[in-house]
Write a protein that holds these residues in place. Sequence first.
Motif, PDB file in Angstrom:
ATOM      1  N   PHE A  45      63.468  17.539  71.187  1.00  0.00           N
ATOM      2  CA  PHE A  45      63.229  16.544  71.764  1.00  0.00           C
ATOM      3  C   PHE A  45      64.286  15.988  72.165  1.00  0.00           C
ATOM      4  O   PHE A  45      64.001  14.610  72.723  1.00  0.00           O
ATOM      5  N   LYS A  46      65.423  15.854  72.255  1.00  0.00           N
ATOM      6  CA  LYS A  46      66.989  14.867  72.621  1.00  0.00           C
ATOM      7  C   LYS A  46      67.058  14.777  73.216  1.00  0.00           C
ATOM      8  O   LYS A  46      67.557  13.299  74.272  1.00  0.00           O
ATOM      9  N   ASN A  47      66.801  15.644  74.379  1.00  0.00           N
ATOM     10  CA  ASN A  47      66.603  15.808  75.883  1.00  0.00           C
ATOM     11  C   ASN A  47      66.147  14.589  76.972  1.00  0.00           C
ATOM     12  O   ASN A  47      66.249  13.809  77.089  1.00  0.00           O
ATOM     13  N   THR A  48      64.538  14.801  75.792  1.00  0.00           N
ATOM     14  CA  THR A  48      63.418  14.045  76.234  1.00  0.00           C
ATOM     15  C   THR A  48      63.606  12.611  75.939  1.00  0.00           C
ATOM     16  O   THR A  48      63.417  11.395  76.675  1.00  0.00           O
ATOM     17  N   VAL A  49      64.078  11.844  74.834  1.00  0.00           N
ATOM     18  CA  VAL A  49      64.277  10.588  74.272  1.00  0.00           C
ATOM     19  C   VAL A  49      65.173  10.431  75.195  1.00  0.00           C
ATOM     20  O   VAL A  49      64.985   8.980  75.788  1.00  0.00           O
ATOM     21  N   VAL A  50      66.455  10.985  74.879  1.00  0.00           N
ATOM     22  CA  VAL A  50      67.463  10.048  76.087  1.00  0.00           C
ATOM     23  C   VAL A  50      67.686   9.454  77.454  1.00  0.00           C
ATOM     24  O   VAL A  50      67.625   8.843  77.871  1.00  0.00           O
ATOM     25  N   ALA A  51      66.518  10.757  78.068  1.00  0.00           N
ATOM     26  CA  ALA A  51      66.221  10.290  79.564  1.00  0.00           C
ATOM     27  C   ALA A  51      65.259   9.474  79.825  1.00  0.00           C
ATOM     28  O   ALA A  51      65.337   8.191  80.485  1.00  0.00           O
ATOM     29  N   HIS A  52      64.000   9.167  78.665  1.00  0.00           N
ATOM     30  CA  HIS A  52      63.227   8.481  78.226  1.00  0.00           C
ATOM     31  C   HIS A  52      64.380   6.604  78.424  1.00  0.00           C
ATOM     32  O   HIS A  52      63.515   5.896  79.559  1.00  0.00           O
ATOM     33  N   GLY A  53      65.009   7.165  77.370  1.00  0.00           N
ATOM     34  CA  GLY A  53      65.977   5.774  77.337  1.00  0.00           C
ATOM     35  C   GLY A  53      66.247   5.346  78.314  1.00  0.00           C
ATOM     36  O   GLY A  53      66.382   4.070  78.911  1.00  0.00           O
ATOM     37  N   GLN A  72      65.302   5.548  81.804  1.00  0.00           N
ATOM     38  CA  GLN A  72      64.262   5.226  82.227  1.00  0.00           C
ATOM     39  C   GLN A  72      64.081   3.809  82.487  1.00  0.00           C
ATOM     40  O   GLN A  72      63.626   3.038  82.850  1.00  0.00           O
ATOM     41  N   VAL A  73      64.299   3.302  80.749  1.00  0.00           N
ATOM     42  CA  VAL A  73      63.468   1.711  80.298  1.00  0.00           C
ATOM     43  C   VAL A  73      64.967   1.473  80.234  1.00  0.00           C
ATOM     44  O   VAL A  73      64.633  -0.222  79.208  1.00  0.00           O
ATOM     45  N   GLY A  74      65.547   1.602  80.453  1.00  0.00           N
ATOM     46  CA  GLY A  74      66.821   0.842  80.055  1.00  0.00           C
ATOM     47  C   GLY A  74      67.885   0.821  78.327  1.00  0.00           C
ATOM     48  O   GLY A  74      68.282  -0.170  78.135  1.00  0.00           O
ATOM     49  N   ILE A  75      67.423   1.791  78.328  1.00  0.00           N
ATOM     50  CA  ILE A  75      68.018   1.669  76.273  1.00  0.00           C
ATOM     51  C   ILE A  75      69.112   2.535  76.477  1.00  0.00           C
ATOM     52  O   ILE A  75      68.360   4.182  76.876  1.00  0.00           O
ATOM     53  N   GLU A  76      70.137   2.322  75.716  1.00  0.00           N
ATOM     54  CA  GLU A  76      71.049   3.191  75.607  1.00  0.00           C
ATOM     55  C   GLU A  76      71.018   3.960  74.654  1.00  0.00           C
ATOM     56  O   GLU A  76      70.543   3.449  73.113  1.00  0.00           O
ATOM     57  N   ILE A  77      70.298   5.377  74.302  1.00  0.00           N
ATOM     58  CA  ILE A  77      70.599   6.108  73.126  1.00  0.00           C
ATOM     59  C   ILE A  77      71.214   6.822  72.432  1.00  0.00           C
ATOM     60  O   ILE A  77      72.067   7.648  73.810  1.00  0.00           O
ATOM     61  N   GLU A  78      72.392   6.655  71.735  1.00  0.00           N
ATOM     62  CA  GLU A  78      73.305   7.676  70.985  1.00  0.00           C
ATOM     63  C   GLU A  78      72.926   8.420  70.440  1.00  0.00           C
ATOM     64  O   GLU A  78      72.155   8.404  69.409  1.00  0.00           O
ATOM     65  N   VAL A  79      73.340  10.063  70.543  1.00  0.00           N
ATOM     66  CA  VAL A  79      73.144  11.083  69.731  1.00  0.00           C
ATOM     67  C   VAL A  79      74.139  11.596  68.225  1.00  0.00           C
ATOM     68  O   VAL A  79      74.916  11.951  69.042  1.00  0.00           O
ATOM     69  N   VAL A  80      74.029  11.446  67.856  1.00  0.00           N
ATOM     70  CA  VAL A  80      74.924  11.938  66.561  1.00  0.00           C
ATOM     71  C   VAL A  80      74.478  13.172  66.165  1.00  0.00           C
ATOM     72  O   VAL A  80      73.830  13.699  65.876  1.00  0.00           O
ATOM     73  N   GLU A  81      75.571  14.286  67.148  1.00  0.00           N
ATOM     74  CA  GLU A  81      75.139  15.770  66.300  1.00  0.00           C
ATOM     75  C   GLU A  81      75.830  15.805  64.946  1.00  0.00           C
ATOM     76  O   GLU A  81      76.577  14.933  64.671  1.00  0.00           O
ATOM     77  N   ARG A  82      75.217  16.821  64.187  1.00  0.00           N
ATOM     78  CA  ARG A  82      75.842  17.910  62.883  1.00  0.00           C
ATOM     79  C   ARG A  82      76.643  18.203  63.324  1.00  0.00           C
ATOM     80  O   ARG A  82      77.305  19.117  64.148  1.00  0.00           O
ATOM     81  N   ASN A  83      77.760  18.116  62.116  1.00  0.00           N
ATOM     82  CA  ASN A  83      79.327  19.424  62.367  1.00  0.00           C
ATOM     83  C   ASN A  83      78.617  20.040  61.655  1.00  0.00           C
ATOM     84  O   ASN A  83      78.113  20.448  60.703  1.00  0.00           O
TER      85      ASN A  83
END
Length: 91
Positions: free
Chosen positions: A5-13, A15-26
């Motif tokens: 769901f990572k890309n979906t959440v970023v795209a939705h954010g 659209q609504v003006g929320i900055e989403i930062e995805v922290v990747e696992r090392n």
Amino acid sequence: MDQGFKNTVVAHGQQVGIEIEVVERNPAEVGFVPRPNRWVVEQTNGILMLHRRLVRDYEHRPATAESRVYWAISDVMARRLTGTSTSWRGA
């Protein structure tokens, strides 16, 4: 966050003006490794879930739900400041 769901959440954010930062696992880390900032969010959610009205989504209006969160966190802060407990949990 579930990687599917990572890309979906970023795209939705976006659209609504929320900055989403995805922290990747090392990839070099093996097993469970806690993320420092995530624990703050999880702890806050856990504390809020101790308040009965917030366990289920009873509210139909976002403003009403928001006021319930303010009420619950104000209760938590007041208990911490006074060192009292009015709960059956005793803490």
